[in-house]
Design a protein around this motif. Structure first.
Motif, PDB file in Angstrom:
ATOM      1  N   TYR A  76      -9.535  14.396   6.568  1.00  0.00           N
ATOM      2  CA  TYR A  76     -10.098  15.854   6.785  1.00  0.00           C
ATOM      3  C   TYR A  76      -9.848  16.090   8.442  1.00  0.00           C
ATOM      4  CZ  TYR A  76     -12.972  14.193   2.662  1.00  0.00           C
ATOM      5  OH  TYR A  76     -13.587  13.417   1.219  1.00  0.00           O
ATOM      6  N   THR A  77     -10.277  17.130   8.734  1.00  0.00           N
ATOM      7  CA  THR A  77      -9.934  17.722   9.874  1.00  0.00           C
ATOM      8  C   THR A  77     -10.768  18.649  10.642  1.00  0.00           C
ATOM      9  OG1 THR A  77      -8.990  18.397  11.496  1.00  0.00           O
ATOM     10  CG2 THR A  77      -8.434  19.115   9.704  1.00  0.00           C
ATOM     11  N   LYS A  78     -11.256  19.123  11.699  1.00  0.00           N
ATOM     12  CA  LYS A  78     -11.538  20.524  12.258  1.00  0.00           C
ATOM     13  C   LYS A  78     -12.452  21.504  10.697  1.00  0.00           C
ATOM     14  CE  LYS A  78     -12.375  18.482  16.648  1.00  0.00           C
ATOM     15  NZ  LYS A  78     -12.119  19.100  17.679  1.00  0.00           N
ATOM     16  N   PRO A  79     -12.658  22.322  10.932  1.00  0.00           N
ATOM     17  CA  PRO A  79     -14.395  22.254  11.176  1.00  0.00           C
ATOM     18  C   PRO A  79     -15.131  20.629  10.374  1.00  0.00           C
ATOM     19  CG  PRO A  79     -14.577  23.860   9.782  1.00  0.00           C
ATOM     20  CD  PRO A  79     -13.048  23.144   9.877  1.00  0.00           C
ATOM     21  N   ARG A  80     -16.411  20.273  10.846  1.00  0.00           N
ATOM     22  CA  ARG A  80     -17.364  19.543  10.554  1.00  0.00           C
ATOM     23  C   ARG A  80     -17.472  19.726   9.203  1.00  0.00           C
ATOM     24  NH1 ARG A  80     -20.681  15.615  13.320  1.00  0.00           N
ATOM     25  NH2 ARG A  80     -21.991  13.981  11.686  1.00  0.00           N
ATOM     26  N   ARG A 128     -19.210  22.130   2.323  1.00  0.00           N
ATOM     27  CA  ARG A 128     -18.829  20.462   2.230  1.00  0.00           C
ATOM     28  C   ARG A 128     -18.496  19.996   3.508  1.00  0.00           C
ATOM     29  NH1 ARG A 128     -16.988  23.757  -1.825  1.00  0.00           N
ATOM     30  NH2 ARG A 128     -16.672  22.695  -4.047  1.00  0.00           N
ATOM     31  N   SER A 129     -18.807  19.391   3.658  1.00  0.00           N
ATOM     32  CA  SER A 129     -19.234  18.191   4.975  1.00  0.00           C
ATOM     33  C   SER A 129     -18.010  16.871   4.697  1.00  0.00           C
ATOM     34  CB  SER A 129     -20.500  17.594   5.820  1.00  0.00           C
ATOM     35  OG  SER A 129     -20.873  18.424   5.837  1.00  0.00           O
TER      36      SER A 129
END
Length: 244
Positions: free
Chosen positions: A193-197, A202-203
């Motif tokens: 995963y990477t930015k955005p949070r 989906r987080s």
């Protein structure tokens, strides 16, 4: 900043030599990105040998009909033999490899073994294949990149070369990025995963933002085992883990 490959002056240049009827296909994708930059930096080299240069007669014939009948054409032993002998004079210590669907599967472990050597000499076949006598007489090791058939061995040769080149010292910046990849530990790689949070609802999993390195490592290990069990349970058996 992007990583720029750097050559280790104490290590000899790793060499890939490809015997092919289509040398114009090279370097192809091997001439760009990290592989291309590493080649420019002298970490590895790529050369080709045109098989047709060893062809017979006015038309440089390289193939003939299969013994016993059947469709297609077969590359001749009396053409490939001299071509391989010539290749051996150029790279005397490199293993001779024939890219073949019936060969030993190319794995990360095999790629690492080849990357630790002086290089590879690859025979890229065409048509129905090559005369079996060449394989036995010249001690060719057959390697397959998968359970499917291509029109020729050139793309398979590129796959094998790139799998090896990216393991050479100085090609990839962070050694850790290689150690955590799929197959290096016997498992598929964990999700990344990477930015955005948050993205379209989906987080990123909270544990990855916790700052607790032990919890992050445990989560990654668990996810790697889950993905491997779901998608490649065959990888778990050699490590004594039960299939899920």
């Amino acid at each position: 900043m992007p990583h720029i490959p750097q050559r280790d002056a104490t290590r000899p240049c790793w060499r890939a030599l490809v015997l092919t009827l289509f040398p114009e296909m090279f370097p192809g994708p091997l001439g760009i990105s990290l592989a291309g930059q590493a080649r420019d930096a002298g970490i590895w080299s790529l050369d080709t040998i045109q098989i047709r240069d060893f062809g017979l007669g006015k038309h440089r014939q390289v193939d003939d009909t299969p013994a016993g009948g059947g469709a297609g054409m077969v590359l001749r032993a009396d053409v490939l033999g001299p071509a391989l002998d010539h290749a051996r004079t150029q790279s005397p210590d490199a293993p001779l490899i024939y890219l073949s669907p019936r060969g030993t599967p190319l794995t990360q472990s095999l790629a690492r073994d080849l990357a630790e050597g002086p290089g590879v000499t690859l025979l890229a076949g065409r048509f129905e294949g090559v005369d079996e006598r060449v394989i036995s007489a010249k001690g060719l090791k057959e390697i397959s990149i998968g359970d499917y058939v291509l029109a020729g061995g050139e793309l398979a040769a590129m796959v094998l070369i790139e799998a090896c080149v990216r393991l050479l010292p100085g090609v990839v910046g962070a050694a850790e990025s290689l150690a955590n990849e799929s197959f290096e530990t016997g498992l598929l790689e964990h999700p990344q995963y990477t930015k955005p949070r948050t993205w379209i609802g989906r987080s990123i999993p909270d544990v990855l933002l916790s700052g607790d390195h032990k919890k992050v490592e445990a989560w990654r290990r668990k996810e790697a085992e889950r993905l491997t069990a779901d998608r490649r349970p065959d990888l778990l058996r050699p490590h004594g883990r039960p299939e899920k």
